[in-house]
Design a protein around this motif. Structure first.
Motif, PDB file in Angstrom:
ATOM      1  N   GLY A  82       0.814  -1.189   0.000  1.00 46.69           N
ATOM      2  CA  GLY A  82       0.000   0.000   0.000  1.00 46.69           C
ATOM      3  C   GLY A  82       0.857   1.253   0.000  1.00 46.69           C
ATOM      4  N   GLU A  83       0.234   2.400  -0.207  1.00 45.72           N
ATOM      5  CA  GLU A  83       0.973   3.649  -0.305  1.00 45.72           C
ATOM      6  C   GLU A  83       1.678   4.026   0.991  1.00 45.72           C
ATOM      7  OE1 GLU A  83      -1.504   6.742  -1.822  1.00 45.72           O
ATOM      8  OE2 GLU A  83      -1.445   5.960  -3.878  1.00 45.72           O
ATOM      9  N   ASN A  84       1.083   3.697   2.146  1.00 47.13           N
ATOM     10  CA  ASN A  84       1.736   4.045   3.403  1.00 47.13           C
ATOM     11  C   ASN A  84       2.607   2.915   3.949  1.00 47.13           C
ATOM     12  OD1 ASN A  84      -0.088   2.209   4.487  1.00 47.13           O
ATOM     13  ND2 ASN A  84      -1.247   3.718   5.671  1.00 47.13           N
ATOM     14  N   GLY A  85       2.683   1.796   3.213  1.00 43.07           N
ATOM     15  CA  GLY A  85       3.541   0.691   3.622  1.00 43.07           C
ATOM     16  C   GLY A  85       3.035  -0.108   4.802  1.00 43.07           C
ATOM     17  N   ARG A  86       1.819   0.173   5.296  1.00 41.92           N
ATOM     18  CA  ARG A  86       1.296  -0.483   6.492  1.00 41.92           C
ATOM     19  C   ARG A  86       0.278  -1.565   6.171  1.00 41.92           C
ATOM     20  NH1 ARG A  86       2.371   2.164  11.132  1.00 41.92           N
ATOM     21  NH2 ARG A  86       1.930   0.095  11.988  1.00 41.92           N
ATOM     22  N   GLY A  87       0.186  -1.927   4.902  1.00 46.95           N
ATOM     23  CA  GLY A  87      -0.686  -3.030   4.530  1.00 46.95           C
ATOM     24  C   GLY A  87      -2.012  -2.586   3.942  1.00 46.95           C
ATOM     25  N   LEU A  88      -2.712  -3.549   3.368  1.00 45.54           N
ATOM     26  CA  LEU A  88      -4.022  -3.327   2.764  1.00 45.54           C
ATOM     27  C   LEU A  88      -5.022  -4.292   3.388  1.00 45.54           C
ATOM     28  CD1 LEU A  88      -2.741  -3.067  -0.893  1.00 45.54           C
ATOM     29  CD2 LEU A  88      -3.740  -1.192   0.422  1.00 45.54           C
ATOM     30  N   THR A  89      -6.263  -3.874   3.469  1.00 44.48           N
ATOM     31  CA  THR A  89      -7.319  -4.664   4.098  1.00 44.48           C
ATOM     32  C   THR A  89      -8.353  -5.039   3.048  1.00 44.48           C
ATOM     33  OG1 THR A  89      -7.026  -3.579   6.238  1.00 44.48           O
ATOM     34  CG2 THR A  89      -9.165  -4.599   5.826  1.00 44.48           C
ATOM     35  N   TYR A  90      -8.922  -6.247   3.181  1.00 45.87           N
ATOM     36  CA  TYR A  90      -9.886  -6.728   2.202  1.00 45.87           C
ATOM     37  C   TYR A  90     -11.218  -7.066   2.860  1.00 45.87           C
ATOM     38  CZ  TYR A  90      -5.996  -6.444  -0.858  1.00 45.87           C
ATOM     39  OH  TYR A  90      -4.946  -5.934  -1.577  1.00 45.87           O
ATOM     40  N   LEU A  91     -12.294  -6.701   2.148  1.00 47.63           N
ATOM     41  CA  LEU A  91     -13.648  -6.857   2.641  1.00 47.63           C
ATOM     42  C   LEU A  91     -14.490  -7.632   1.653  1.00 47.63           C
ATOM     43  CD1 LEU A  91     -14.445  -3.043   3.257  1.00 47.63           C
ATOM     44  CD2 LEU A  91     -12.893  -4.485   4.617  1.00 47.63           C
ATOM     45  N   ASN A  92     -15.395  -8.464   2.186  1.00 49.23           N
ATOM     46  CA  ASN A  92     -16.487  -9.008   1.377  1.00 49.23           C
ATOM     47  C   ASN A  92     -17.575  -7.941   1.297  1.00 49.23           C
ATOM     48  OD1 ASN A  92     -16.361 -11.992   3.423  1.00 49.23           O
ATOM     49  ND2 ASN A  92     -15.111 -11.559   1.618  1.00 49.23           N
ATOM     50  N   PRO A  93     -18.165  -7.676   0.140  1.00 46.59           N
ATOM     51  CA  PRO A  93     -19.292  -6.739   0.093  1.00 46.59           C
ATOM     52  C   PRO A  93     -20.404  -7.197   1.030  1.00 46.59           C
ATOM     53  CG  PRO A  93     -18.519  -7.264  -2.118  1.00 46.59           C
ATOM     54  CD  PRO A  93     -17.812  -8.210  -1.185  1.00 46.59           C
ATOM     55  N   VAL A  94     -20.892  -6.292   1.858  1.00 48.16           N
ATOM     56  CA  VAL A  94     -21.849  -6.686   2.891  1.00 48.16           C
ATOM     57  C   VAL A  94     -23.158  -7.196   2.287  1.00 48.16           C
ATOM     58  CG1 VAL A  94     -22.901  -4.403   3.204  1.00 48.16           C
ATOM     59  CG2 VAL A  94     -22.799  -6.011   5.126  1.00 48.16           C
ATOM     60  N   VAL A  95     -23.556  -6.677   1.143  1.00 47.51           N
ATOM     61  CA  VAL A  95     -24.781  -7.171   0.510  1.00 47.51           C
ATOM     62  C   VAL A  95     -24.636  -8.644   0.146  1.00 47.51           C
ATOM     63  CG1 VAL A  95     -26.314  -6.922  -1.467  1.00 47.51           C
ATOM     64  CG2 VAL A  95     -25.429  -4.875  -0.330  1.00 47.51           C
ATOM     65  N   GLU A  96     -23.456  -9.028  -0.360  1.00 49.50           N
ATOM     66  CA  GLU A  96     -23.208 -10.435  -0.695  1.00 49.50           C
ATOM     67  C   GLU A  96     -23.186 -11.296   0.558  1.00 49.50           C
ATOM     68  OE1 GLU A  96     -23.209 -11.688  -3.600  1.00 49.50           O
ATOM     69  OE2 GLU A  96     -23.112  -9.862  -4.814  1.00 49.50           O
ATOM     70  N   VAL A  97     -22.640 -10.766   1.640  1.00 52.68           N
ATOM     71  CA  VAL A  97     -22.582 -11.509   2.906  1.00 52.68           C
ATOM     72  C   VAL A  97     -23.988 -11.817   3.409  1.00 52.68           C
ATOM     73  CG1 VAL A  97     -21.987 -11.316   5.352  1.00 52.68           C
ATOM     74  CG2 VAL A  97     -20.317 -10.650   3.602  1.00 52.68           C
TER      75      VAL A  97
END
Length: 340
Positions: A304-319
């Motif tokens: 990521g741009e800040n070097g601190r990692g990226l987070t991933y989400l399932n779309p809540v509608v699909e969940v």
């Protein structure tokens, strides 16, 4: 580009990635095996680029990402993700230690979003929120499959709050595992989600620290988002990719690597990560209108741009669709059989 133009370019690049790896048109599965994910990159002006993501330390994936950028030019947003993994693991591999966690790691009653929770054989995850299910008068807590089911959970298994890594035991049982979307080795997935039905007498307060959620929504741009998790507490971020296909997540022994499609990517604001180990299961919402947009399930510790990692989400509608559930938006009474 508008969103439709970006989707067309995304499809073309997916085919090209397959050709680079397999030497024949349409072999997009080859791109998946090396961890190249392709989606849409929303921009502040309302336009879209194409998001290309690849894991750090994989030379073949790096080559593919660079060739895709060369093929399509500046419309391609290339980022290294680091190694993506679920942000809760088995009890033998603990998440961020309790003493260093910023969120709710102790016993919380009534239950509320952001608190430590897990299956009795899982280290720790986050209670995302509360839902109802048609035909059942009870209240259910929502989190991830890998938080509430773990490596070998079955319907009826105890779910405890706090989670085992935070000192929880069978005496801290708050409900039982009921419904979960399957995660099958070798098959693509859309969601990592599960429900536990609250035991009689266990109270639930759906109000987040910033107030109760007002509903659900689909991400349509570079939305500013927020979450409250067991490990990092309340954090802010913004959406950096949507409709991300081919995201490879390493679940470890048993399940192995799973590929997810149609995922949402978030980067933390400023110099802080948006999430860390133990935040799996948190609902991510827009603070502007209080609408949930995704269920946090995985991330990387670098990239990521800040070097601190990226987070991933399932779309809540699909969940919610996968689980046959509806988000609770107002405070329910104590559980005991009455409809919420």
């Amino acid at each position: 580009m508008d969103v439709d133009e970006a989707r067309t370019v995304k499809s073309q690049l997916a085919v090209y990635a397959g050709e680079l790896l397999a030497g024949r048109a349409g072999a997009t599965a080859a791109a998946v095996r090396v961890g190249v994910a392709i989606g849409l990159a929303p921009r502040p002006d309302g336009s879209f680029g194409v998001a290309v993501r690849y894991p750090l330390g994989t030379s073949t994936a790096r080559m593919v990402a660079r060739r895709l950028r060369a093929e399509a030019g500046p419309v391609v947003d290339v980022r290294r993700t680091g190694r993506v993994r679920p942000f809760a693991v088995r009890a033998t591999r603990a998440p961020v230690p309790t003493a260093r966690a910023l969120g709710e790691t102790g016993r919380v009653r009534p239950l509320r979003p952001g608190a430590s929770v897990a299956h009795q054989a899982v280290s720790a995850g986050t209670l995302g929120g509360f839902v109802t299910v048609a035909g059942d008068p009870g209240t259910f807590l929502l989190s991830n499959h890998h938080v509430l089911v773990g490596p070998s959970g079955r319907a009826g298994d105890p779910v405890v709050q706090p989670a085992p890594a935070d000192g929880g035991s069978v005496e801290d049982r708050v409900g039982s595992l009921t419904t979960f979307a399957p995660l099958t080795s070798g098959e693509p997935a859309l969601v990592d989600a599960a429900l536990a039905r609250l035991d009689d007498g266990v109270e639930a307060d759906p109000a987040y620290p910033v107030g109760a959620l007002t509903g659900v929504a689909e991400v349509v741009g570079d939305d500013v988002v927020q979450k409250v998790g067991r490990t990092t507490g309340i954090t802010d971020g913004h959406v950096t990719a949507i409709e991300l296909d081919g995201l490879v997540v390493g679940y470890g022994a048993g399940v192995g690597e799973l590929t997810f499609d149609d995922q949402i990517e978030v980067e933390g604001a400023g110099e802080q990560p948006f999430s860390a180990g133990g935040d799996s299961g948190a609902l991510v919402y827009r603070p502007s209108d209080g609408r949930a947009v995704g269920l946090l399930f995985a991330g990387s510790e670098t990239g990521g741009e800040n070097g601190r990692g990226l987070t991933y989400l399932n779309p809540v509608v699909e969940v919610l669709t996968a689980l046959g559930a509806t988000l609770v938006q107002a405070r329910p009474a104590a559980h005991g059989g009455a409809s919420r």
